[in-house]
Write an enzyme that holds these catalytic residues in place. Structure first.
Site, mmCIF file in Angstrom:
data_model
loop_
_atom_site.group_PDB
_atom_site.id
_atom_site.type_symbol
_atom_site.label_atom_id
_atom_site.label_comp_id
_atom_site.label_asym_id
_atom_site.label_seq_id
_atom_site.Cartn_x
_atom_site.Cartn_y
_atom_site.Cartn_z
ATOM 1 C CB THR A 11 -0.989 -0.030 1.191
ATOM 2 O OG1 THR A 11 -1.646 -1.209 1.281
ATOM 3 C CG2 THR A 11 -1.663 1.155 1.172
ATOM 4 N N GLY A 129 0.011 9.020 9.712
ATOM 5 C CA GLY A 129 -0.296 8.862 8.167
ATOM 6 C C GLY A 129 0.391 10.264 7.677
ATOM 7 C CE LYS A 200 -0.078 4.771 13.672
ATOM 8 N NZ LYS A 200 -1.335 4.393 13.266
ATOM 9 N N GLY A 298 -3.829 5.071 4.737
ATOM 10 C CA GLY A 298 -4.145 5.208 3.361
ATOM 11 C C GLY A 298 -2.821 5.364 2.642
#
Ligand code: NDP
Ligand code: HSE
Length: 400
Positions: A11, A129, A200, A298
Site C-alpha cells: 500500500t 499517516g 505511535k 491510506g
C-alpha cells in the site's frame, strides 16, 4: 540526480513510487535535483508496473549500490526490516520509514547508528499517516515543555467505530472494508487491540520527553469490549467513545501513558474526528493546545509523508537532522494504577450496589441497565471496587 531505493511495494510503497513519479517536477524544484527510483525490493513480481525493470528480490542490490543515497523502508514488521535498515545506515545511506513497530522498538538505537554514520533516519509517516506531527514536535514546538499529548492515533479503529455507528455495519464487515482500503495492519489485531496506537504514542512520548518509551511498558486496551449499546448510552450522556493514546507527566515526574477507549465530551476537539482521520493534541507550556488533524492511514496520505522525508534526506545528504532521544526504561513509567480518572460504568438492574461503591455518581437507568458516570479516583481503587461488582462495561472518561 539522487538515487532512491524503496523496500516494499505494498500500500505505502506503491504510493511512494507513484508520488515520486507523478510529482517528479514538483520534487525536482524542492530538491534541486531529480529523485530517481533505482531499485524496488519486494517478494512479488510486478511485470505490469511501468517500473518493472527496477524490481529486485535481493537486498544486496541495494546495500551494495553506492549510488543509492536514500532508502525507503515500507515493508513493515521488524524482521528483516531492522537488519536491513541498520545495514543501510551503517553504509551511510539515509533511511526513511513508515514502520512504527520498528521505530517504537528500535528507534533509539537506529537514531544512534544514523548519527555515527552521518546519515539521517526519518519517520514522519510512522505516526498519523499524512499528518505532519514528528517534524512539528521536533522542530516547531521544540521551545515548549510538553505537558501532554493525546490523540486518535489509529485510523482503522476510528473508521470501524464510524461505520458501526453511522451505517449500522457490523464489526467484521467494517474491519474487512478497512483492510480493503489499505488502512489496516497486515495483522489487524494490532489495530483492534490497541498495539498500533501504543507504538505511535511511544514514538511521540520518546520524542517529546527525550527517553525511549518501549511498548511493553505501556498500559494498552483495544476496542473489542466497547459495544454499540455503550456508544448509544454515552451519546445520551453527551459523550462519544474514541480509542485514545495519551501521555503526560505525573506529579513525581513519571510518564502517565496509556492507550484505551475513552468517553470524550462532545465539546472536546477530538470528539468530532471521524472516519480514517486522526487528531493529535499537543499541550505545550508556551503554546497551549495545538491540534493536528488529517488522514491517519491510506496509500497516498502516508506516501506523502514518506516522500517529504525523502526530500528532507536528499536536501541534507551531508548534514544530520537533529532528532534523538536517550535510552529509557520502565522505571520512567508510572503504574497504570496510579493514573486518576472518572469512569463510565454499566451494570444490570438499578445500580444500587454500584452506586454504593461509587457514591455521588451521575446515574442513568434505561432498559433495566444502569450507567454511572463516577467522580475521579485512582485507577487502582477503581479496579478494586469493580472486582466486587458485576459490571457489564467500564470505560475511562477522558479529561482532554
Ligand atoms: P503492505 O503489507 O501493503 O506492504 C508491504 C510490502 O512489503 C508488501 O508488498 C510485501 O510483500 C513487502 N515485503 C514484506 N516483507 C518483505 C521482504 N522481506 N522483502 C521484500 N519485500 C517485503 O503494508 P503497508 O504498505 O500497508 O505498510 C507498510 C508499513 O507502513 C508498515 O510498517 C505499516 O505499519 C506502515 N504504515 C501503513 C499505513 C497504511 O495506511 N497502510 C500508514 C502508516 C504506516 P508481500 O505482500 O509479497 O509479502
Ligand atoms: N493501521 C494503521 C491505522 C495505519 O489504521 O492507523 C496507519 O498507521
Amino acid at each position: 540526480m539522487i538515487s532512491v531505493a524503496i523496500m516494499g511495494h505494498g500500500t505505502v510503497g506503491s504510493g511512494v513510487a507513484e508520488i515520486l513519479t507523478t510529482h517528479k517536477h514538483k520534487l525536482f524544484s524542492a530538491v534541486g535535483e531529480e529523485l530517481y527510483i533505482k531499485h524496488i525490493l519486494d517478494l512479488r513480481d510486478f511485470p505490469d508496473s511501468p517500473l518493472a525493470d527496477r524490481f529486485t528480490k535481493n537486498f544486496e542490490d541495494i546495500i551494495n549500490d553506492i549510488e543509492v543515497r536514500v532508502v525507503v523502508e515500507v515493508m513493515g514488521g521488524t524482521n528483516p526490516a531492522y537488519d536491513f535498515v541498520k545495514r543501510c545506515l551503517m553504509a551511510g545511506k539515509s533511511v526513511v520509514t513508515s514502520n512504527k513497530e520498528l521505530v517504537a522498538k528500535h528507534g533509539r538505537e537506529l537514531l544512534e547508528v544514523a548519527k555515527e554514520n552521518n546519515a539521517n533516519f526519518l519517520f514522519e509517516a510512522s505516526v498519523g499517516g499524512g499528518i505532519p506531527i514528528i517534524r512539528p514536535l521536533s522542530q516547531c514546538l521544540v521551545a515548549n515543555e510538553v505537558d501532554e499529548i493525546a490523540g486518535i492515533l489509529n485510523g482503522t479503529t476510528n473508521f470501524i467505530f464510524g461505520k458501526m455507528i453511522n451505517d449500522n455495519m457490523d464489526f467484521a464487515d467494517a474491519l474487512k472494508l478497512a483492510q480493503d482500503l489499505g488502512y489496516a495492519e497486515r495483522n489487524p489485531e494490532a489495530d483492534i487491540e490497541g498495539h498500533d496506537a501504543c507504538r505511535k504514542i511511544c514514538i511521540l512520548a520518546s520524542l517529546a520527553f527525550g527517553k525511549h518509551v518501549y511498548p511493553e511498558s505501556v498500559y494498552t486496551e483495544g476496542i473489542t469490549k466497547v459495544s454499540l449499546e455503550d456508544v448509544k448510552f454515552a451519546s445520551k450522556l453527551g459523550y462519544v467513545i474514541k480509542l485514545i493514546g495519551d501521555v503526560k507527566r505525573d506529579k513525581e515526574g513519571k510518564l502517565d501513558i496509556k492507550v484505551c477507549p475513552m468517553l470524550l465530551s462532545k465539546d472536546c476537539i477530538l470528539a468530532g474526528i471521524n472516519d480514517v482521520f486522526n487528531g493529535i493534541m499537543v499541550k505545550g507550556d508556551c503554546t497551549g493546545d495545538v491540534v493536528f488533524y488529517g488522514k491517519g492511514a491510506g496509500k497516498l496520505p502516508t506516501a506523502s509523508a514518506v516522500v517529504a522525508d525523502v526530500v528532507d534526506c536528499a536536501k541534507h545528504l551531508k548534514a544530520r537532522k537533529r532528532i534523538f532521544w536517550t535510552e529509557g526504561n520502565s522505571k520512567d513509567i508510572a503504574s497504570y494504577k496510579d493514573s486518576v480518572t472518572a469512569m463510565y460504568i454499566k451494570v444490570a438492574g438499578n445500580g444500587e450496589e454500584a452506586l454504593k461503591a461509587f457514591p455521588n455518581s451521575k446515574v442513568m437507568t434505561e432498559d433495566n441497565k444502569t450507567v454511572l458516570i463516577t467522580k475521579e479516583y485512582r485507577f487502582g481503587e477503581i479496579e478494586e471496587k469493580l472486582n466486587s461488582l458485576q459490571v457489564l462495561s467500564a470505560i475511562r472518561i477522558g479529561n482532554l
